[in-house]
Design a protein around this motif. Sequence first.
Motif, PDB file in Angstrom:
ATOM      1  N   ALA A  18       0.820  -1.215   0.000  1.00  0.00           N
ATOM      2  CA  ALA A  18       0.000   0.000   0.000  1.00  0.00           C
ATOM      3  C   ALA A  18       0.852   1.262   0.000  1.00  0.00           C
ATOM      4  N   ALA A  19       1.990   1.225   0.715  1.00  0.00           N
ATOM      5  CA  ALA A  19       2.837   2.417   0.804  1.00  0.00           C
ATOM      6  C   ALA A  19       3.588   2.690  -0.495  1.00  0.00           C
ATOM      7  N   HIS A  20       3.621   1.734  -1.392  1.00  0.00           N
ATOM      8  CA  HIS A  20       4.416   1.874  -2.622  1.00  0.00           C
ATOM      9  C   HIS A  20       3.545   2.034  -3.865  1.00  0.00           C
ATOM     10  N   LEU A  21       2.223   1.912  -3.712  1.00  0.00           N
ATOM     11  CA  LEU A  21       1.321   1.992  -4.866  1.00  0.00           C
ATOM     12  C   LEU A  21       0.332   3.148  -4.689  1.00  0.00           C
ATOM     13  N   LYS A  22       0.041   3.832  -5.782  1.00  0.00           N
ATOM     14  CA  LYS A  22      -0.966   4.887  -5.783  1.00  0.00           C
ATOM     15  C   LYS A  22      -2.231   4.343  -6.433  1.00  0.00           C
ATOM     16  N   PRO A  23      -3.388   4.474  -5.770  1.00  0.00           N
ATOM     17  CA  PRO A  23      -4.645   3.953  -6.339  1.00  0.00           C
ATOM     18  C   PRO A  23      -4.905   4.505  -7.730  1.00  0.00           C
ATOM     19  N   GLY A  24      -5.260   3.588  -8.636  1.00  0.00           N
ATOM     20  CA  GLY A  24      -5.584   3.983  -9.999  1.00  0.00           C
ATOM     21  C   GLY A  24      -4.404   4.110 -10.922  1.00  0.00           C
ATOM     22  N   LYS A  25      -3.183   4.073 -10.412  1.00  0.00           N
ATOM     23  CA  LYS A  25      -2.001   4.201 -11.250  1.00  0.00           C
ATOM     24  C   LYS A  25      -1.386   2.833 -11.497  1.00  0.00           C
ATOM     25  N   ARG A  26      -0.884   2.611 -12.718  1.00  0.00           N
ATOM     26  CA  ARG A  26      -0.263   1.345 -13.053  1.00  0.00           C
ATOM     27  C   ARG A  26       1.211   1.369 -12.662  1.00  0.00           C
ATOM     28  N   HIS A  27       1.638   0.322 -11.936  1.00  0.00           N
ATOM     29  CA  HIS A  27       3.018   0.213 -11.482  1.00  0.00           C
ATOM     30  C   HIS A  27       3.625  -1.087 -11.994  1.00  0.00           C
ATOM     31  N   LEU A  28       4.942  -1.080 -12.155  1.00  0.00           N
ATOM     32  CA  LEU A  28       5.653  -2.266 -12.625  1.00  0.00           C
ATOM     33  C   LEU A  28       6.253  -2.995 -11.425  1.00  0.00           C
ATOM     34  N   LEU A  29       5.761  -4.186 -11.160  1.00  0.00           N
ATOM     35  CA  LEU A  29       6.300  -5.041 -10.101  1.00  0.00           C
ATOM     36  C   LEU A  29       7.357  -5.963 -10.711  1.00  0.00           C
ATOM     37  N   SER A  30       8.542  -5.977 -10.118  1.00  0.00           N
ATOM     38  CA  SER A  30       9.641  -6.807 -10.610  1.00  0.00           C
ATOM     39  C   SER A  30      10.137  -7.711  -9.489  1.00  0.00           C
ATOM     40  N   ILE A  31      10.397  -8.970  -9.813  1.00  0.00           N
ATOM     41  CA  ILE A  31      11.021  -9.893  -8.864  1.00  0.00           C
ATOM     42  C   ILE A  31      12.304 -10.419  -9.502  1.00  0.00           C
ATOM     43  N   TRP A  32      13.361 -10.449  -8.703  1.00  0.00           N
ATOM     44  CA  TRP A  32      14.688 -10.806  -9.248  1.00  0.00           C
ATOM     45  C   TRP A  32      15.491 -11.569  -8.209  1.00  0.00           C
ATOM     46  N   HIS A  33      16.206 -12.586  -8.680  1.00  0.00           N
ATOM     47  CA  HIS A  33      17.116 -13.339  -7.817  1.00  0.00           C
ATOM     48  C   HIS A  33      18.465 -13.418  -8.514  1.00  0.00           C
ATOM     49  N   PRO A  34      19.552 -13.219  -7.799  1.00  0.00           N
ATOM     50  CA  PRO A  34      20.871 -13.159  -8.458  1.00  0.00           C
ATOM     51  C   PRO A  34      21.356 -14.500  -9.008  1.00  0.00           C
ATOM     52  N   ASP A  35      20.809 -15.622  -8.539  1.00  0.00           N
ATOM     53  CA  ASP A  35      21.351 -16.925  -8.928  1.00  0.00           C
ATOM     54  C   ASP A  35      20.402 -17.795  -9.737  1.00  0.00           C
ATOM     55  N   GLN A  36      19.087 -17.647  -9.541  1.00  0.00           N
ATOM     56  CA  GLN A  36      18.152 -18.552 -10.210  1.00  0.00           C
ATOM     57  C   GLN A  36      16.805 -17.878 -10.377  1.00  0.00           C
ATOM     58  N   GLN A  37      15.912 -18.555 -11.095  1.00  0.00           N
ATOM     59  CA  GLN A  37      14.592 -17.987 -11.340  1.00  0.00           C
ATOM     60  C   GLN A  37      13.780 -17.926 -10.059  1.00  0.00           C
ATOM     61  N   PRO A  38      13.130 -16.800  -9.773  1.00  0.00           N
ATOM     62  CA  PRO A  38      12.282 -16.712  -8.572  1.00  0.00           C
ATOM     63  C   PRO A  38      11.108 -17.684  -8.649  1.00  0.00           C
ATOM     64  N   ASN A  39      10.585 -18.031  -7.501  1.00  0.00           N
ATOM     65  CA  ASN A  39       9.436 -18.940  -7.424  1.00  0.00           C
ATOM     66  C   ASN A  39       8.159 -18.138  -7.664  1.00  0.00           C
ATOM     67  N   TYR A  40       7.959 -17.736  -8.914  1.00  0.00           N
ATOM     68  CA  TYR A  40       6.857 -16.838  -9.238  1.00  0.00           C
ATOM     69  C   TYR A  40       5.464 -17.445  -9.024  1.00  0.00           C
ATOM     70  N   PRO A  41       5.266 -18.798  -9.173  1.00  0.00           N
ATOM     71  CA  PRO A  41       3.899 -19.310  -8.949  1.00  0.00           C
ATOM     72  C   PRO A  41       3.404 -19.141  -7.520  1.00  0.00           C
ATOM     73  N   SER A  42       4.317 -18.914  -6.566  1.00  0.00           N
ATOM     74  CA  SER A  42       3.877 -18.775  -5.170  1.00  0.00           C
ATOM     75  C   SER A  42       3.328 -17.387  -4.860  1.00  0.00           C
ATOM     76  N   PHE A  43       3.504 -16.414  -5.763  1.00  0.00           N
ATOM     77  CA  PHE A  43       3.005 -15.054  -5.510  1.00  0.00           C
ATOM     78  C   PHE A  43       1.493 -15.031  -5.673  1.00  0.00           C
ATOM     79  N   ARG A  44       0.810 -14.570  -4.630  1.00  0.00           N
ATOM     80  CA  ARG A  44      -0.636 -14.500  -4.682  1.00  0.00           C
ATOM     81  C   ARG A  44      -1.136 -13.462  -3.687  1.00  0.00           C
ATOM     82  N   VAL A  45      -2.394 -13.093  -3.839  1.00  0.00           N
ATOM     83  CA  VAL A  45      -3.054 -12.182  -2.907  1.00  0.00           C
ATOM     84  C   VAL A  45      -3.747 -13.027  -1.850  1.00  0.00           C
ATOM     85  N   PRO A  46      -3.524 -12.762  -0.548  1.00  0.00           N
ATOM     86  CA  PRO A  46      -4.173 -13.559   0.505  1.00  0.00           C
ATOM     87  C   PRO A  46      -5.683 -13.525   0.384  1.00  0.00           C
ATOM     88  N   GLN A  47      -6.310 -14.654   0.684  1.00  0.00           N
ATOM     89  CA  GLN A  47      -7.773 -14.741   0.662  1.00  0.00           C
ATOM     90  C   GLN A  47      -8.317 -14.262   2.006  1.00  0.00           C
TER      91      GLN A  47
END
Length: 349
Positions: free
Chosen positions: A75-104
């Motif tokens: 919330a502190a990094h996003l402005k409502p209504g504005k599009r932001h670019l979220l990036s995930i990066w790991h220096p050695d291998q591919q990040p575990n991107y399927p685990s990213f989700r919004v809590p239910q």
Amino acid sequence: MLSADWMIYHAPQNQLVPYLPEYHEEHQALYQWVTLDKFTNPRIEFAAREKLCLFIDNRLIFVADSTARYTLDLAAHLKPGKRHLLSIWHPDQQPNYPSFRVPQESLVPINAQANAAYRPIPKQPDVHRSALVFFMVVVGLIYGALRMTFYSDYASIFRWSNFTKLSTLEGGLLAKPIGNWSSVLFVLAFSLSFALLIVAIHTNLEDLALLSQLFAATQADLVSKILLYTLIIFLFVIFKYLFLQLMGFIFGVGEMVLPQYREFLRTLLSLGVFLPLILLLYLGLWNSIPGVIYWIANVSITGLLVFTMFRTFHTVNKKYSLKNLHLFSYLCATEVIPLMILLKLIVFV
């Protein structure tokens, strides 16, 4: 806010393109456009290996200090209504991107009136739980079929009076070659039970923790993960005999190999029958007391592996004196070191 569609940077076109796991190779950086509105949960949860970094509009906002599951409020990094670019990066291998989700969870809309009603979307059926229950039924059927078809072999492993006698290592299932059908099925039932418990407690049904740095299995579904773990455990038990033969030849103690492996197999299979019970506790009580169940499951796995090692030490010590430093070094190389590796990969991740 967060979707399952990720992008990668395509240098020739100087743009972001959709990431297709079946088509593209693994990438250390993945991207996604996110937008926050008044109905969006600004928090995300994910599994991260140590040193994973998250960026919002190329600005670093998070660095994982250890391999664990995290929940992050954007919330502190996003402005409502504005599009932001979220990036995930790991220096050695591919990040575990399927685990990213919004809590239910139920949320009150941002800037909404106090008396406004919020109606959460019903949670979809828990297909993960169904998969675990299905495989538990398969395990039960395998054990039932083994008891009916190979009763003498079954009794040689699971009868308490046989478990406490050293002489029973020379009869029943333990006297048969490891390639025998009954031996293979007993090991398979144990491997599947062990795999179910490991996948359940260490992935939170989302990410693969064990051997995640050696096998790129985090992109597979739950069934594929269970089958992968089953195969790994099955091969570990089978090839343990070949490993002991090799080490016995190197240390010149070939006569110790067969009693040692038989005790290893007997203890592992005997204690493995309790693994489905631990998994039942997981399925029944995870939502109410997850911390306690996680602790019980990890202690159970650790106890199974440690007890197997000490039981093997005790049995070998009855036949061969361990006062000889040469023999003690052999047992450390074949039992202690593999145990420490397994505990590191399974429990202390």
